[in-house]
Write an enzyme that holds these catalytic residues in place. Structure first.
Site, mmCIF file in Angstrom:
data_model
loop_
_atom_site.group_PDB
_atom_site.id
_atom_site.type_symbol
_atom_site.label_atom_id
_atom_site.label_comp_id
_atom_site.label_asym_id
_atom_site.label_seq_id
_atom_site.Cartn_x
_atom_site.Cartn_y
_atom_site.Cartn_z
ATOM 1 N N ASN A 162 71.015 57.527 44.839
ATOM 2 C CA ASN A 162 70.292 56.261 44.716
ATOM 3 C C ASN A 162 71.170 55.125 45.206
ATOM 4 O O ASN A 162 72.280 54.934 44.707
ATOM 5 C CB ASN A 162 69.902 55.989 43.263
ATOM 6 C CG ASN A 162 69.019 54.766 43.117
ATOM 7 O OD1 ASN A 162 67.851 54.802 43.486
ATOM 8 N ND2 ASN A 162 69.571 53.681 42.592
ATOM 9 N N GLU A 163 70.686 54.405 46.209
ATOM 10 C CA GLU A 163 71.378 53.211 46.704
ATOM 11 C C GLU A 163 72.883 53.450 46.842
ATOM 12 O O GLU A 163 73.708 52.735 46.268
ATOM 13 C CB GLU A 163 71.108 52.015 45.794
ATOM 14 C CG GLU A 163 69.674 51.539 45.825
ATOM 15 C CD GLU A 163 69.440 50.276 45.010
ATOM 16 O OE1 GLU A 163 68.434 49.600 45.253
ATOM 17 O OE2 GLU A 163 70.274 49.981 44.117
ATOM 18 N N GLU A 322 61.631 50.750 46.850
ATOM 19 C CA GLU A 322 61.735 49.773 45.762
ATOM 20 C C GLU A 322 61.479 48.376 46.295
ATOM 21 O O GLU A 322 61.971 48.017 47.367
ATOM 22 C CB GLU A 322 63.126 49.775 45.120
ATOM 23 C CG GLU A 322 63.479 50.958 44.272
ATOM 24 C CD GLU A 322 64.848 50.773 43.616
ATOM 25 O OE1 GLU A 322 65.267 49.605 43.400
ATOM 26 O OE2 GLU A 322 65.512 51.780 43.335
ATOM 27 N N TRP A 330 69.131 40.174 38.571
ATOM 28 C CA TRP A 330 70.547 40.209 38.911
ATOM 29 C C TRP A 330 71.025 38.975 39.662
ATOM 30 O O TRP A 330 72.172 38.941 40.113
ATOM 31 C CB TRP A 330 70.860 41.464 39.726
ATOM 32 C CG TRP A 330 69.793 41.906 40.674
ATOM 33 C CD1 TRP A 330 68.833 42.849 40.441
ATOM 34 C CD2 TRP A 330 69.573 41.430 42.007
ATOM 35 N NE1 TRP A 330 68.023 42.997 41.549
ATOM 36 C CE2 TRP A 330 68.455 42.139 42.521
ATOM 37 C CE3 TRP A 330 70.202 40.475 42.819
ATOM 38 C CZ2 TRP A 330 67.964 41.928 43.806
ATOM 39 C CZ3 TRP A 330 69.705 40.266 44.093
ATOM 40 C CH2 TRP A 330 68.606 40.986 44.569
ATOM 41 N N GLU A 370 68.359 46.027 32.674
ATOM 42 C CA GLU A 370 67.262 45.631 33.559
ATOM 43 C C GLU A 370 65.981 45.307 32.788
ATOM 44 O O GLU A 370 64.888 45.347 33.352
ATOM 45 C CB GLU A 370 67.012 46.734 34.593
ATOM 46 C CG GLU A 370 68.175 46.879 35.558
ATOM 47 C CD GLU A 370 67.970 47.954 36.611
ATOM 48 O OE1 GLU A 370 68.116 47.648 37.803
ATOM 49 O OE2 GLU A 370 67.654 49.097 36.226
ATOM 50 N N LYS A 371 66.125 44.933 31.535
ATOM 51 C CA LYS A 371 64.926 44.678 30.729
ATOM 52 C C LYS A 371 64.158 43.445 31.181
ATOM 53 O O LYS A 371 62.960 43.324 30.905
ATOM 54 C CB LYS A 371 65.295 44.565 29.249
ATOM 55 C CG LYS A 371 66.235 43.423 28.874
ATOM 56 C CD LYS A 371 66.552 43.451 27.385
ATOM 57 C CE LYS A 371 67.510 42.340 26.984
ATOM 58 N NZ LYS A 371 68.862 42.531 27.564
ATOM 59 N N HIS A 373 63.914 42.641 34.438
ATOM 60 C CA HIS A 373 63.442 42.896 35.796
ATOM 61 C C HIS A 373 61.953 43.199 35.734
ATOM 62 O O HIS A 373 61.498 44.006 34.934
ATOM 63 C CB HIS A 373 64.206 44.083 36.387
ATOM 64 C CG HIS A 373 64.054 44.245 37.869
ATOM 65 N ND1 HIS A 373 62.850 44.555 38.469
ATOM 66 C CD2 HIS A 373 64.962 44.143 38.877
ATOM 67 C CE1 HIS A 373 63.027 44.645 39.775
ATOM 68 N NE2 HIS A 373 64.296 44.394 40.055
#
Length: 692
Positions: A162-163, A322, A330, A370-371, A373
């Site tokens: 991933n990334e 994504e 972020w 990431e809540k 996001h």
């Protein structure tokens, strides 16, 4: 890899009994939620038109809670629930972040920064790409995943890692040092060739043996790293991560050869983490993660980045793996998307060649980093504008598939803007004429300026066939190798129309300056000889911060001091300045014939506005006509079925005012747009798709 050494394009197949559709969905993290939530997730996915989700990306600790102890039960259940509802799975290798038991048992897998400090676990991607220990554990997990799911009919693709490099792009550990030494020996063959490439005669940096090569670790604040070494370390770092990806990919492919594999890139106007064009040859289909830039550049930057992804994919369908429904988490300030932008942004990616639209993530997290996001299903739940927009987009994508969009490709523009990762890496060095100038900024400025005069350009990697376009733009392509120098010369000599800018053709692939005056290797092609740079800024009182051109454009940051021009060259614009500066009357934009073609050289950083002001003159000189139907208030993108001639025209409002126009064809999708006969009004953040 060369242009011809690329894997065969393979696209995820629909589930048995299902028609091919535009893939639609996002990252799904069921392991963050109790199982009683899963049924509601599946119900709402079906309601939204979701037909694919990526599962297990950060689930290593859940899948292998202790070494050699695997728990696939929970994953089996959710994949089965999804598949029976008609939702395919893009299954991750789950190796993106190692579990705590692994890093506690083997702390030597943790990467080190340039000061030698260890990156401790607690976030993600805290592993070394060159660690043989970590590779052993990761490949063992890959093989276990592949063996378990090799016959699962609901898994249609592998999401490898991933990334890559998002957090562990550079590692300065002992493993990395040994790997860098091996990489240099493979690239150069002899230590004498390394010394020559890096110019080690400077500052007593001569190397006697490959064992003396060390990564570019901390050398003291304010000091300057060897440019050739630093450029090679960036190349090596991209290659090291690629080698790790290839090892994972091959471990999965050996057991499940029928399932296509990909990994998600991070292509954006400001993203040069890895050489994604090089990586593009190693995936079965190109995937990208893209997050919007807030403010007035939002749509243009998105289209620019998506065009580059299409170029990396060589116009084969690509996968938007994504993006965000609204705010990310972020940035220092995380702006939300405006009404309409959720649908518009997704359709802009589709217009540029994406046959898949996915988000991070499906259900917004309740806890963790990431809540905040955004997600397809936000904290507010089903009764929210975001989820209603997600459902609207699902219907729009279904309509486009029904109308035959699948099988079409982004129509080729007549203009190519060339992008080069290595030119960006070289121009990032801290000992350059100005730290305000990098390659990465100029291609977007040209893309936006061309749109301002009604031209939607293709953004293409330097390895691609940019020399097959009517017009090719080299925007601050700092590095021109001997091979690319030959391509430029042959292109123009054979009738090509070239636009080159300041900071182009400065150095070869070793970052050795081409001598004799800039741009060294193509001086005769562009018809100028530059003696030095004239940077501008505002850091000292009284220094110049801009320079006017006599065509009304204004230069900032840097201009070229053109000492002479070719005998057949023609000055299109000159600088205006006080006479004692030595810049008044000097050429700023120069046209030059070369062979059967012609070039225009732009010797200043003009920005979007200055380029747009100069483009009519430049295009006229090159003999390029802009269609009368072009409207700079609209971004016009076309996808074409090469076999039938069917054409889908996507029209996006680039302004904050309604835009009206006459359209030919049948509207098939509208968002924030109104039809009155043949007249359509597209409101801000609106889009219209017409089929012809």
């Amino acid at each position: 890899m060369t242009m011809n050494q690329r894997r065969e394009h393979r696209w995820p197949r629909p589930l048995e009994g299902r028609r091919a559709r535009i893939w639609y969905g996002g990252d799904y993290n069921p392991d963050q939620w109790p199982e009683e939530v899963w049924d509601e997730d599946v119900r709402l996915m079906v309601k939204a038109g979701v037909n694919l989700v990526s599962v297990g990306i950060f689930s290593w600790a859940k899948i292998e809670p202790r070494e050699d102890v695997y728990d696939f039960g929970w994953l089996d259940r959710i994949i089965d629930n999804l598949g029976k509802a008609g939702i395919a799975v893009d299954l991750a290798s789950a190796t993106a972040s190692p579990p705590m038991w692994l890093t506690q048992a083997h702390p030597e897998v943790l990467w080190k920064d340039y000061r030698g400090d260890v990156c401790q676990p607690g976030a993600r991607q805290h592993w070394r790409p060159t660690s043989p220990v970590f590779c052993e554990y990761a490949l063992k997990l890959c093989r276990a995943m592949a063996e378990h799911y090799k016959d699962n009919p609901y898994v249609v693709a592998w999401h490898v890692g991933n990334e890559y490099g998002c957090h562990n792009r550079f590692d300065y550990s002992e493993d990395a040092e040994r790997a860098f030494q091996d990489w240099c020996e493979e690239r150069y063959g002899t230590i004498e060739a390394v010394n020559d490439a890096w110019g080690t005669a400077f500052w007593a940096q001569h190397l006697n043996d490959f064992s003396e090569i060390v990564p570019p670790r901390f050398i003291g604040d304010g000091n300057f790293m060897n440019p050739g070494k630093l450029l090679d370390f960036k190349r090596f770092s991209s290659d090291a991560l690629k080698s790790f990806y290839v090892a994972e990919r091959d471990a999965l492919a050996e057991i499940t050869p029928e399932k296509p594999l990909t990994t998600n890139f991070m292509v954006s106007a400001g993203g040069s983490v890895l050489d994604y064009d090089d990586w593009g040859g190693e995936v079965d289909f190109v995937s990208n993660d893209h997050y919007f830039i807030p403010g007035e550049a939002h749509l243009d930057e998105l289209a620019f980045s998506a065009s580059l992804v299409d170029g990396i994919s060589r116009k084969d369908p690509w996968f938007l793996m994504e993006h965000s429904t609204s705010a990310v988490n972020w940035r220092p300030i995380n702006y939300r998307k405006e009404p309409g932008q959720l649908v518009r942004d997704s359709l802009a990616h589709v217009a540029m060649g994406a046959d898949a639209v996915c988000y991070f993530q499906w259900r917004q997290s309740r806890s963790g980093a990431e809540k905040f996001h955004s997600a397809m299903l936000p904290h507010a739940g089903e009764d929210s504008q975001t989820f209603r927009d997600v459902c609207e987009l699902g219907r729009d994508l279904g309509t486009l598939a029904d109308e035959g969009l699948l099988g079409t490709k982004l129509a080729k523009s007549s203009v190519a803007i060339v992008f080069d990762y290595e030119s960006e890496w070289a121009s990032e060095h801290t000992a350059t004429p100005t730290q305000n100038v990098h390659h990465i900024d100029e291609p977007l400025a040209w893309f936006r300026a061309l749109a301002d005069v009604g031209v939607t350009a293709d953004v293409v990697p330097i390895r691609s066939n940019w020399d097959e376009y009517d017009v090719a733009i080299l925007p601050s392509v700092y590095i021109l190798s001997e091979e690319n120098t030959r391509r430029v010369r042959d292109y123009v000599a054979n009738g090509g129309k070239l636009i080159a800018t300041y900071y182009t053709g400065i150095s070869d692939e070793r970052d050795h300056v081409w001598l004799g005056g800039y741009p060294g290797s193509i001086r005769d092609v562009v018809g100028v000889r530059i003696e030095e740079f004239a940077p501008m800024g505002s850091d000292w009182p009284g220094v110049p911060d801009h320079l006017d051109l006599d065509n009304g454009a204004v230069a900032h940051d840097i201009v070229d001091v053109i000492g002479s021009i070719g005998k057949d060259a023609k000055v299109l614009a000159s600088f205006k300045d006080d006479p004692w500066t030595g810049m008044d009357g000097r050429p700023a934009i120069v046209s030059n014939p070369y062979g059967e073609g012609r070039s225009v050289y732009v010797g200043a950083r003009l920005g979007r506005d200055g380029i747009a002001r100069s483009l009519p003159m430049i295009l006229e000189t090159l003999g390029v006509e802009v269609k009368d139907s072009s409207d700079p208030d609209l971004l016009r993108i076309e996808r074409v079925d090469e076999s039938t001639g069917a054409r889908f025209t996507f029209l996006f409002n680039r302004t904050k005012e309604p835009v009206s126009m006459l359209v030919e064809g049948r509207p098939v999708v509208m968002s924030l747009a109104d039809c009155a006969g043949a007249t359509v009004t597209i409101n801000p953040n609106g889009v219209l798709v017409v089929k012809q």
